[in-house]
Enzyme design. Structure first.
Site, PDB file in Angstrom:
ATOM      1  N   THR A  51      -7.833  25.868 -27.732  1.00 25.05           N
ATOM      2  CA  THR A  51      -6.624  25.140 -28.154  1.00 25.05           C
ATOM      3  C   THR A  51      -5.987  25.892 -29.315  1.00 25.05           C
ATOM      4  O   THR A  51      -6.457  26.958 -29.690  1.00 25.05           O
ATOM      5  CB  THR A  51      -6.957  23.690 -28.553  1.00 25.05           C
ATOM      6  OG1 THR A  51      -8.010  23.727 -29.523  1.00 25.05           O
ATOM      7  CG2 THR A  51      -7.392  22.866 -27.340  1.00 25.05           C
ATOM      8  N   VAL A  53      -4.584  24.770 -32.781  1.00 24.43           N
ATOM      9  CA  VAL A  53      -4.845  24.600 -34.221  1.00 24.43           C
ATOM     10  C   VAL A  53      -6.256  25.094 -34.545  1.00 24.43           C
ATOM     11  O   VAL A  53      -6.492  25.710 -35.584  1.00 24.43           O
ATOM     12  CB  VAL A  53      -4.687  23.119 -34.644  1.00 24.43           C
ATOM     13  CG1 VAL A  53      -4.974  22.954 -36.145  1.00 24.43           C
ATOM     14  CG2 VAL A  53      -3.277  22.616 -34.331  1.00 24.43           C
ATOM     15  N   CYS A  54      -7.181  24.870 -33.631  1.00 24.36           N
ATOM     16  CA  CYS A  54      -8.598  25.162 -33.883  1.00 24.36           C
ATOM     17  C   CYS A  54      -8.881  26.600 -34.323  1.00 24.36           C
ATOM     18  O   CYS A  54      -9.590  26.801 -35.305  1.00 24.36           O
ATOM     19  CB  CYS A  54      -9.446  24.815 -32.663  1.00 24.36           C
ATOM     20  SG  CYS A  54      -9.214  23.130 -32.086  1.00 24.36           S
ATOM     21  N   PRO A  55      -8.345  27.623 -33.598  1.00 23.88           N
ATOM     22  CA  PRO A  55      -8.722  28.981 -34.014  1.00 23.88           C
ATOM     23  C   PRO A  55      -8.237  29.333 -35.414  1.00 23.88           C
ATOM     24  O   PRO A  55      -8.885  30.110 -36.109  1.00 23.88           O
ATOM     25  CB  PRO A  55      -8.089  29.888 -32.959  1.00 23.88           C
ATOM     26  CG  PRO A  55      -7.166  29.042 -32.176  1.00 23.88           C
ATOM     27  CD  PRO A  55      -7.565  27.609 -32.362  1.00 23.88           C
ATOM     28  N   ILE A  58     -10.944  27.858 -37.640  1.00 24.66           N
ATOM     29  CA  ILE A  58     -12.215  28.557 -37.478  1.00 24.66           C
ATOM     30  C   ILE A  58     -12.143  29.927 -38.148  1.00 24.66           C
ATOM     31  O   ILE A  58     -13.065  30.340 -38.847  1.00 24.66           O
ATOM     32  CB  ILE A  58     -12.583  28.664 -35.983  1.00 24.66           C
ATOM     33  CG1 ILE A  58     -12.839  27.257 -35.419  1.00 24.66           C
ATOM     34  CG2 ILE A  58     -13.802  29.550 -35.782  1.00 24.66           C
ATOM     35  CD1 ILE A  58     -12.898  27.180 -33.909  1.00 24.66           C
TER      36      ILE A  58
END
Length: 179
Positions: A51, A53-55, A58
């Site tokens: 998805t 926003v996640c990277p 992270i």
């Protein structure tokens, strides 16, 4: 959403597969490892691999991995995706190739369920960050809606404040006086 575990609660018992390197190295991570290490644990959850926003989050946690290590904190990322999906995402996404922390796979969703952080519909995890002390007690929880990325500086600031073991005023930063 079921009741979210909060401050002062014991972090649940768990044993989960995690991806630790870019090849196919999967390891089991347990809450016992955390307790035995004598370190703090920072576990941050995201809804789904692959998805948008996640990277960004992270990658930012990864950039700051040394800051967590310097503070004797084990950093763990987690979602309800399998270890195979984690591995594929790491191999596929430039920002995730050199991750310095494990990606925990809560495939059964049992840990997320026990933490009370699953969404009602899709049963994916909210963006929740836990700071857990060396005894396994939750000392800080921050939960964001699915659409809002978190602030890694704030996680580190709170970890610093908790580790002073003193009273820290509003907007306290390391080096400033405690109460």
């Amino acid at each position: 959403m079921s009741h979210m575990l909060g401050l002062g609660a014991k972090f649940p018992t768990f044993s989960k597969k995690a991806v630790v390197t870019l090849d196919t190295e999967f390891v089991d991570i347990t809450n016992e490892d955390h307790i035995k290490s004598g370190k703090w644990m920072v576990m941050f959850w995201w809804p789904k691999d692959f998805t948008f926003v996640c990277p960004t989050e992270i990658a930012e946690f990864n950039k700051r991995a040394g800051d967590f290590a310097d503070r004797d904190a084990n950093l763990i990322g987690a979602s309800t995706d399998s270890e195979f999906v984690h591995l594929a995402w790491r191999n596929n996404h430039a920002d995730l190739k050199g991750l310095k922390f494990p990606m925990l796979a809560d495939t059964s969703k049992s840990l997320a369920e026990e933490l009370g952080i699953l969404t009602d519909g899709d049963k994916v995890a909210y963006r929740v960050t836990y700071i857990v002390d060396p005894q396994g007690i939750i000392r800080w929880v921050s939960a964001n809606d699915l659409s809002v990325g978190r602030n890694v500086d704030e996680v580190i600031r709170v970890l610093d404040a908790l580790q002073t073991d003193e009273l820290c005023p509003c907007n306290w930063k390391p080096g400033e006086a405690t109460l």
